[in-house]
Design a protein around this motif. Sequence first.
Motif, mmCIF file in Angstrom:
data_model
loop_
_atom_site.group_PDB
_atom_site.id
_atom_site.type_symbol
_atom_site.label_atom_id
_atom_site.label_comp_id
_atom_site.label_asym_id
_atom_site.label_seq_id
_atom_site.Cartn_x
_atom_site.Cartn_y
_atom_site.Cartn_z
ATOM 1 N N SER A 77 44.714 26.947 34.033
ATOM 2 C CA SER A 77 44.667 28.475 34.699
ATOM 3 C C SER A 77 45.567 29.387 34.241
ATOM 4 O O SER A 77 46.647 28.713 34.102
ATOM 5 N N GLN A 78 45.328 30.602 33.934
ATOM 6 C CA GLN A 78 46.484 31.471 33.177
ATOM 7 C C GLN A 78 46.508 32.717 33.778
ATOM 8 O O GLN A 78 47.751 33.161 33.827
ATOM 9 N N THR A 79 45.692 33.420 34.451
ATOM 10 C CA THR A 79 45.957 34.640 35.204
ATOM 11 C C THR A 79 45.353 34.661 36.538
ATOM 12 O O THR A 79 44.252 33.880 36.755
ATOM 13 N N ILE A 80 45.771 35.545 37.558
ATOM 14 C CA ILE A 80 45.190 35.731 38.798
ATOM 15 C C ILE A 80 45.202 37.396 38.884
ATOM 16 O O ILE A 80 46.102 37.978 38.791
ATOM 17 N N THR A 81 43.885 37.873 39.168
ATOM 18 C CA THR A 81 44.076 39.312 39.454
ATOM 19 C C THR A 81 43.521 39.546 40.934
ATOM 20 O O THR A 81 42.509 39.171 41.156
ATOM 21 N N PHE A 82 44.322 40.576 41.382
ATOM 22 C CA PHE A 82 44.033 41.059 42.627
ATOM 23 C C PHE A 82 43.552 42.490 42.683
ATOM 24 O O PHE A 82 43.846 43.294 41.643
ATOM 25 N N LEU A 83 42.981 43.227 43.823
ATOM 26 C CA LEU A 83 42.906 44.518 44.048
ATOM 27 C C LEU A 83 44.027 45.028 44.840
ATOM 28 O O LEU A 83 44.324 44.276 45.891
ATOM 29 N N ASP A 84 44.826 46.052 44.520
ATOM 30 C CA ASP A 84 45.770 46.760 45.507
ATOM 31 C C ASP A 84 45.090 47.733 46.427
ATOM 32 O O ASP A 84 43.884 47.670 46.534
ATOM 33 N N ALA A 93 50.593 36.717 35.627
ATOM 34 C CA ALA A 93 50.267 35.416 34.849
ATOM 35 C C ALA A 93 50.801 34.097 35.792
ATOM 36 O O ALA A 93 51.495 33.944 36.712
ATOM 37 N N ILE A 94 49.732 33.141 35.465
ATOM 38 C CA ILE A 94 50.114 31.521 36.069
ATOM 39 C C ILE A 94 50.695 30.719 35.023
ATOM 40 O O ILE A 94 50.135 30.769 34.000
ATOM 41 N N THR A 95 51.765 30.128 35.348
ATOM 42 C CA THR A 95 52.386 29.331 34.921
ATOM 43 C C THR A 95 52.251 27.791 35.092
ATOM 44 O O THR A 95 51.906 27.565 36.374
ATOM 45 N N ASP A 96 52.139 26.728 34.166
ATOM 46 C CA ASP A 96 51.825 25.435 34.604
ATOM 47 C C ASP A 96 50.810 25.235 35.287
ATOM 48 O O ASP A 96 50.617 24.557 36.274
ATOM 49 N N GLY A 97 49.579 25.988 34.853
ATOM 50 C CA GLY A 97 48.422 25.986 35.519
ATOM 51 C C GLY A 97 47.576 24.800 34.895
ATOM 52 O O GLY A 97 47.400 24.335 33.982
ATOM 53 N N SER A 98 46.707 24.545 35.935
ATOM 54 C CA SER A 98 45.337 23.320 35.621
ATOM 55 C C SER A 98 44.215 23.785 36.238
ATOM 56 O O SER A 98 44.401 24.242 37.629
ATOM 57 N N TYR A 99 43.088 23.392 35.879
ATOM 58 C CA TYR A 99 41.883 23.459 36.380
ATOM 59 C C TYR A 99 41.118 22.099 36.256
ATOM 60 O O TYR A 99 40.965 21.725 35.195
ATOM 61 N N ALA A 100 40.516 21.870 37.125
ATOM 62 C CA ALA A 100 39.562 20.567 37.357
ATOM 63 C C ALA A 100 38.486 20.617 38.240
ATOM 64 O O ALA A 100 38.783 21.095 39.476
ATOM 65 N N ALA A 101 37.324 20.509 37.887
ATOM 66 C CA ALA A 101 36.228 20.430 38.803
ATOM 67 C C ALA A 101 35.049 19.295 38.331
ATOM 68 O O ALA A 101 34.989 19.127 37.027
ATOM 69 N N SER A 102 34.474 18.781 39.441
ATOM 70 C CA SER A 102 33.243 17.736 39.100
ATOM 71 C C SER A 102 32.444 17.921 40.052
ATOM 72 O O SER A 102 32.634 17.966 41.091
ATOM 73 N N PHE A 103 31.012 17.540 39.546
ATOM 74 C CA PHE A 103 29.786 17.399 40.573
ATOM 75 C C PHE A 103 28.815 16.748 39.939
ATOM 76 O O PHE A 103 28.751 16.506 38.698
ATOM 77 N N TYR A 104 27.654 16.419 40.611
ATOM 78 C CA TYR A 104 26.605 15.769 39.805
ATOM 79 C C TYR A 104 25.254 16.534 39.928
ATOM 80 O O TYR A 104 24.898 17.155 41.018
ATOM 81 N N VAL A 105 24.591 16.428 38.857
ATOM 82 C CA VAL A 105 23.258 16.790 38.788
ATOM 83 C C VAL A 105 22.252 15.929 38.353
ATOM 84 O O VAL A 105 22.369 14.734 37.922
ATOM 85 N N LEU A 118 36.532 21.252 43.377
ATOM 86 C CA LEU A 118 37.444 21.831 42.643
ATOM 87 C C LEU A 118 38.841 21.742 42.856
ATOM 88 O O LEU A 118 39.255 21.773 44.217
ATOM 89 N N THR A 119 39.838 21.864 41.737
ATOM 90 C CA THR A 119 41.031 21.827 42.107
ATOM 91 C C THR A 119 41.797 22.775 41.102
ATOM 92 O O THR A 119 41.894 22.464 39.821
ATOM 93 N N ILE A 120 42.579 23.869 41.606
ATOM 94 C CA ILE A 120 43.313 24.764 40.659
ATOM 95 C C ILE A 120 44.813 24.707 41.156
ATOM 96 O O ILE A 120 45.217 24.735 42.219
ATOM 97 N N THR A 121 45.645 24.368 40.105
ATOM 98 C CA THR A 121 47.017 24.343 40.400
ATOM 99 C C THR A 121 47.758 25.509 39.445
ATOM 100 O O THR A 121 47.066 25.908 38.617
ATOM 101 N N GLY A 122 49.096 25.776 39.811
ATOM 102 C CA GLY A 122 50.026 26.394 38.986
ATOM 103 C C GLY A 122 50.784 27.420 39.931
ATOM 104 O O GLY A 122 50.992 27.212 41.106
#
Length: 260
Positions: A77-84, A93-105, A118-122
């Motif tokens: 995970s690198q950035t997060i964008t909001f609307l003001d 900017a997101i530091t120390d970020g990670s993204y992980a997700a899994s599911f079945y098809v 889904l788990t997003i950290t940072g």
Amino acid sequence: MKRNNENLEYKPDLQRGIKMRKLSVLLIMCAFLAIGSGNARAALLGLDLLYPDIFSNTTGHYSYDADTGLIEFTATSQTITFLDSTNAEVQYAITDGSYAASFYVDNAGNFVSNGSGLTITGSFTDTNGLMGTAGDTYSGTLLTGDIDNFGWEYSGSYMEMDYTFDVTGGLLAGVFNEASYPEDDGMNRGGDVVKVEKPGYTDPVNYDPNLDFGNTGWEGDNEGHKVKHDTAPVPEPATLILLGSGLAGFAIMRRRFHRG
């Protein structure tokens, strides 16, 4: 003769009854089609992503195990964008970020069930105070969710995917859930749009045709390199709106019929 007159007298009601039964069957079929359309069949869900938008990349990866049907994503995970308040985008900017997700098809790419979700950290600093007090830092688990639908489309050069999830926690859960957040409509749902730039690549240089989706499809293992994600709140699924509209229309038609 009287019996014939009675038959003629009731014939319009009988015809209306037949029409109502046909309409009922049609609306029920439309409802089932609307619900069934939630399953991916070589088509994207077509998500309308709102804000905040979490972007993950550098360098994302996905893999698919044909034996178990498990799809797994990892990224940073690198950035997060909001609307003001002026509807201008504000990006942190997101530091120390990670993204992980899994599911079945299944072996046709239709969604079956959630995996680890889904788990997003940072960590990021809310310089403008868009989530509360200006200068506050949010660090740790930013977002978690249970995945409940999946869509995909393969162009030959790119693999595009999207999925929806129910928000289950994280520091951003409140932003996803808040009714006061104008783009969120109070829904605790999120969506993720995925773009795989190099399906079949296990690293930026070496290509393995045995892992290329174009060669294996969902019948064999495949994986992708250079995977990008945009994760954000999404509005109420269109299929549920369609189903609700159909059932409301059916109720109105029934009332008109009984009044007639």
